[in-house]
Design an enzyme around this catalytic site. Structure first.
Site, PDB file in Angstrom:
ATOM      1  N   ASP A 246      27.959  88.190  78.355  1.00 60.10           N
ATOM      2  CA  ASP A 246      26.771  88.699  77.639  1.00 60.10           C
ATOM      3  C   ASP A 246      25.644  87.658  77.650  1.00 60.10           C
ATOM      4  O   ASP A 246      25.856  86.498  77.281  1.00 60.10           O
ATOM      5  CB  ASP A 246      27.176  89.042  76.192  1.00 60.10           C
ATOM      6  CG  ASP A 246      26.114  89.864  75.479  1.00 60.10           C
ATOM      7  OD1 ASP A 246      24.956  89.395  75.405  1.00 60.10           O
ATOM      8  OD2 ASP A 246      26.436  90.970  75.013  1.00 60.10           O
TER       9      ASP A 246
ATOM     10  N   CYS B 129      30.522  93.178  70.927  1.00 57.31           N
ATOM     11  CA  CYS B 129      30.809  92.988  72.352  1.00 57.31           C
ATOM     12  C   CYS B 129      30.945  94.344  73.059  1.00 57.31           C
ATOM     13  O   CYS B 129      31.790  95.173  72.690  1.00 57.31           O
ATOM     14  CB  CYS B 129      32.094  92.176  72.523  1.00 57.31           C
ATOM     15  SG  CYS B 129      32.471  91.800  74.248  1.00 57.31           S
TER      16      CYS B 129
ATOM     17  N   CYS C 208      32.024  85.264  76.754  1.00 57.32           N
ATOM     18  CA  CYS C 208      31.644  86.565  77.314  1.00 57.32           C
ATOM     19  C   CYS C 208      30.418  86.377  78.208  1.00 57.32           C
ATOM     20  O   CYS C 208      29.573  85.521  77.968  1.00 57.32           O
ATOM     21  CB  CYS C 208      31.327  87.544  76.195  1.00 57.32           C
ATOM     22  SG  CYS C 208      30.937  89.209  76.812  1.00 57.32           S
TER      23      CYS C 208
ATOM     24  N   ARG D   7      23.352  87.110  75.779  1.00 56.95           N
ATOM     25  CA  ARG D   7      22.913  86.602  74.481  1.00 56.95           C
ATOM     26  C   ARG D   7      23.805  85.483  73.937  1.00 56.95           C
ATOM     27  O   ARG D   7      23.558  84.983  72.844  1.00 56.95           O
ATOM     28  CB  ARG D   7      22.855  87.761  73.473  1.00 56.95           C
ATOM     29  CG  ARG D   7      21.848  88.844  73.870  1.00 56.95           C
ATOM     30  CD  ARG D   7      22.082  90.115  73.087  1.00 56.95           C
ATOM     31  NE  ARG D   7      23.386  90.717  73.400  1.00 56.95           N
ATOM     32  CZ  ARG D   7      23.842  91.842  72.840  1.00 56.95           C
ATOM     33  NH1 ARG D   7      23.097  92.482  71.948  1.00 56.95           N
ATOM     34  NH2 ARG D   7      25.025  92.319  73.173  1.00 56.95           N
TER      35      ARG D   7
HETATM   36 CO    CO Z   1      30.636  90.652  75.112  1.00 55.39          CO
END
Ligand code: CO
Length: 212
Positions: A45, A102, A43, A47
């Site tokens: 993301d 998510c 992903c 993080r």
């Molecule tokens: Co995500």
């Protein structure tokens, strides 16, 4: 936490200095080429960075990231990365790594309108439809999202197995192995979902290509 562009540039210089202190030949060696054993589909993301959370050095992991770690068969960017990884780099493992909490999966679970993004989220909604019965039965919203995240990872592993040039590799040997992992933002730990595949046996027949 880096907040300005300057933080990033300064951070880069500190990283180079630190790296050279521990391994003076690090960059000379890496500059000669890459031979990673892993392809990571994760992903976007911020993080969930592949190399940091696995404590792996540059050179170890070939990476593709997008919202909610999707494998969409019309995504020529992703397919080019997978093709290069499998055909040229000959990676032994492909890891689809999603994460609990998510935002992409959460958005797909809602009925909110996200404008342009809805076109991408549609592919995640399709995963809900495939597992509607199981997901509808989970009343706790948090637990439902966790399960939806896991099922989405599992479906993306299956989507990779449907790719003809991956099946072609399996005709020639055992690699690549495709794994489904989920990362927890709360404790930083990765869990293997136990959905690994390295053959097309479990696919519906219509997705199984003839050897050539
Ligand atoms: Co995500």
């Amino acid at each position: 936490m880096a907040e300005t562009i300057k933080d990033l540039i300064n951070g880069n210089v500190s990283w180079v200095n630190n790296t050279l202190k521990h391994n003076p030949n690090f960059f000379n060696k890496l500059a000669t080429g890459q031979s990673p054993q892993f392809l990571w589909i994760g992903c976007s993301d911020s993080r969930v960075p592949a190399t940091e959370i696995t404590n792996a050095l540059p050179g170890s992991i070939f990476v593709q990231r997008n919202i909610a770690n999707m494998v969409v068969h019309t995504d020529s960017n992703l397919l080019s990365v997978v093709n290069y990884a499998v055909k040229v780099l000959k990676v032994k493992h492909i890891i689809v790594c999603g994460h609990y909490g998510c935002g992409g999966v959460q958005a797909a679970m809602s009925n909110e309108n996200f404008g342009f993004l809805d076109n991408w989220l549609m592919h995640i909604k399709d995963v809900y439809r495939l597992h509607e019965k199981e997901l509808d039965e989970i009343k706790d919203e948090k637990k439902k999202l966790d399960r939806y995240v896991e099922l989405n990872i599992q479906e993306q592993v299956t989507n990779l197995a449907k790719v003809s040039f991956i099946q072609q590799e399996w005709n020639n040997g055992e690699f690549p192995h495709i794994h489904g992992w989920v990362y927890s933002l709360k404790d930083g730990l990765i869990k293997d979902l136990g959905v690994s595949v390295n053959n097309n046996d479990a696919l519906e027949q219509v997705y199984q290509y003839n050897e050539k």
